[in-house]
Design an enzyme around this catalytic site. Structure first.
Site, PDB file in Angstrom:
ATOM      1  N   SER A 176      58.657 106.312 -24.494  1.00 48.23           N
ATOM      2  CA  SER A 176      57.398 105.659 -24.131  1.00 48.23           C
ATOM      3  C   SER A 176      56.233 106.214 -24.948  1.00 48.23           C
ATOM      4  CB  SER A 176      57.098 105.851 -22.639  1.00 48.23           C
ATOM      5  OG  SER A 176      57.938 105.021 -21.876  1.00 48.23           O
ATOM      6  N   ARG A 231      64.645 106.151 -17.177  1.00 47.94           N
ATOM      7  CA  ARG A 231      63.215 105.886 -16.954  1.00 47.94           C
ATOM      8  C   ARG A 231      62.910 105.881 -15.465  1.00 47.94           C
ATOM      9  NH1 ARG A 231      61.800 102.075 -21.965  1.00 47.94           N
ATOM     10  NH2 ARG A 231      60.438 103.568 -22.971  1.00 47.94           N
ATOM     11  N   ASP A 280      59.299 111.368 -21.077  1.00 50.95           N
ATOM     12  CA  ASP A 280      59.670 110.087 -21.676  1.00 50.95           C
ATOM     13  C   ASP A 280      59.110 109.924 -23.092  1.00 50.95           C
ATOM     14  OD1 ASP A 280      60.290 107.497 -22.290  1.00 50.95           O
ATOM     15  OD2 ASP A 280      59.490 106.618 -20.452  1.00 50.95           O
ATOM     16  N   GLN A 294      59.123 110.925 -16.000  1.00 53.78           N
ATOM     17  CA  GLN A 294      58.032 110.319 -16.769  1.00 53.78           C
ATOM     18  C   GLN A 294      57.376 111.285 -17.757  1.00 53.78           C
ATOM     19  OE1 GLN A 294      55.360 108.281 -14.104  1.00 53.78           O
ATOM     20  NE2 GLN A 294      56.400 106.339 -14.406  1.00 53.78           N
ATOM     21  N   TYR A 323      64.605  96.162 -18.161  1.00 54.49           N
ATOM     22  CA  TYR A 323      64.749  95.724 -19.551  1.00 54.49           C
ATOM     23  C   TYR A 323      65.102  94.250 -19.622  1.00 54.49           C
ATOM     24  CZ  TYR A 323      64.829 100.607 -20.997  1.00 54.49           C
ATOM     25  OH  TYR A 323      64.491 101.909 -21.231  1.00 54.49           O
TER      26      TYR A 323
END
Ligand code: NAD
Length: 393
Positions: free
Chosen positions: A139, A128, A136, A133, A235
């Site tokens: 997401s 990530r 991803d 992006q 995380y």
């Protein structure tokens, strides 16, 4: 280089891995595209739309696999526990397989896929980082899941979400609590607010407080020590059972005062923590709803049954899996855009050129030359770490 797009075969799956709008980008990268007839139909993408963008249609699944140098899937073999293995005989050595693979969650299936000789990429392993992006997919699907969870909760609740001043009296707004504010939790907050609920949220990562407030929700303050709750990747870290016990005690009041509780709490590589006990469910008002987005990883509620909706103490507990599949048109659009960006990153001059110095390539490549190559997945399988030479084959 031919990209093949078979129909998704997980039961009741309506998404498709590639939509017509992504075909030109692949052609520009020097690839041809072959789509199984009807693959996009249930997501709202007709065969003719693929053809208009320059893709060819294949009459059967076998034909797609036979013609493709790279197979695009949403739920790859390991991510489709129901029917994924049916594709094992269709993969061949050197063929690229791209999709969600549940490489860490279901490494045994990955090992079977690796044995076909396919070069396997697990899109859920994408780092990530800013550069990745646009690729991803995790997401993207979490965004859709957060949105859908609110709709599931709203439909099951015997109340309306917004406040209304009517001639028949005032309707008070629904109170929604979101537990776990990652990508799906943030989208759930935004969606519930748009429909008019009063929203509060909690996460163990203190950094989330500001994001919650900026979306117009209240952050539930719990006197828990959470300074070490976030790892370097952003995380949550796993906590011990004493921590979760204390969290459950402190969250009890917020849960019992809510009409809808949406739980999304996850810790990478672990079973989801149990944050709502049967006693906490019993203390909720009848008619309340819990939507447990962590159901696929065991659930955040003690009473969740994965894949089912159950009623306990008058509370509806929704353990639905594959929630992003509820919105197949846009989920497919987002995934298609992600996988196309990812694939064109791997392809140079119409050929797969794997640069293992590149973090994106290195982290997503999980099997090659008949072997599971990713060190993390090898560890999950109890295999010796691969020699560095193995991964540059
Ligand atoms: P996830 O699915 O792993 O977990 C969901 C949420 O549950 C997390 O916010 C986590 O902190 C929370 N959680 C775990 N244990 C909990 C507990 N006991 N109580 C309450 N909440 C608990 O998370 P995700 O959606 O994949 O996001 C993880 C992180 O990655 C976030 O910081 C997110 O902003 C970040 N992210 C970064 C990028 C990027 O491109 N830079 C992209 C996506 C996500």
């Amino acid at each position: 280089m031919i990209v093949g797009v078979p129909k998704e075969i997980f039961p009741a799956e309506r998404r498709v891995a590639l939509i017509p709008a992504s075909v030109p980008a692949l052609k520009k990268a020097g690839c041809a595209v072959v789509v199984e007839a009807g693959a996009g139909y249930l997501a709202g993408y007709a065969d003719a739309a693929y053809e208009e963008k320059g893709a060819a249609l294949a009459a059967s699944r076998d034909e797609v696999f036979a013609r493709a140098d790279a197979v695009f899937q949403l739920l790859g073999v390991g991510a489709n526990h129901a029917t994924g293995r049916l594709d094992l005989p269709r993969f061949r050595p050197g063929q690229a397989a791209l999709g969600f693979q549940r490489a860490l969650g279901n490494p045994e299936s990955l090992q079977e896929l690796a044995a076909t000789g396919a070069t396997v990429f697990a899109i859920e392993m994408l780092p990530r980082i800013t550069r990745a992006q646009t690729m991803d997919a995790l997401s993207s699907m979490s965004t859709v899941a957060g949105y859908s969870a609110v709709l599931l909760g709203a439909s099951a609740l015997p109340k309306m979400f917004p406040m209304m001043m009517t001639a028949a009296g005032t309707i008070s707004p629904a109170r929604v609590l979101i537990v776990g504010v990652g990508v799906s939790g943030l989208q759930a907050i935004a969606t519930a607010r748009r429909i008019g609920a009063v929203v509060s949220a909690y996460d163990v990562r203190p950094a989330v407080k500001e994001q919650v407030q900026s979306l117009g929700a209240r952050f539930v303050e719990l006197p828990l020590e959470t300074a070490e709750a976030e790892d370097q990747g952003g995380y949550a870290r796993a906590q011990d059972e004493a921590f979760y016990r204390r969290q459950r005690e402190l969250m009890g009041k917020a849960v019992s005062e809510s009409d809808v509780v949406i739980t999304t709490a996850n810790v990478p590589g672990r079973k989801a923590p149990v944050l709502i006990t049967a006693d906490m469910v019993a203390a909720m008002n009848p008619g309340s709803v819990i939507v447990d987005l962590a159901a696929e990883r065991g659930g955040n509620c003690e009473l969740t049954r994965t894949g089912e909706t159950v009623m306990a103490h008058g509370v509806t507990i929704i353990g639905r899996v594959n929630v992003p599949g509820m919105v197949p048109f846009h989920a497919s659009q987002m995934y298609s855009s992600n996988i196309t960006a990812f694939f064109t990153h791997l392809v140079k001059d119409g050929r797969l050129q794997l640069d293992l110095q590149d973090e994106i390539t290195r982290e997503t490549l999980v099997a090659q030359g008949g072997e599971v190559t990713h060190p993390g997945v090898r560890e999950a399988l109890g295999l010796a770490a691969a020699a560095p030479g193995d991964r540059s084959a």
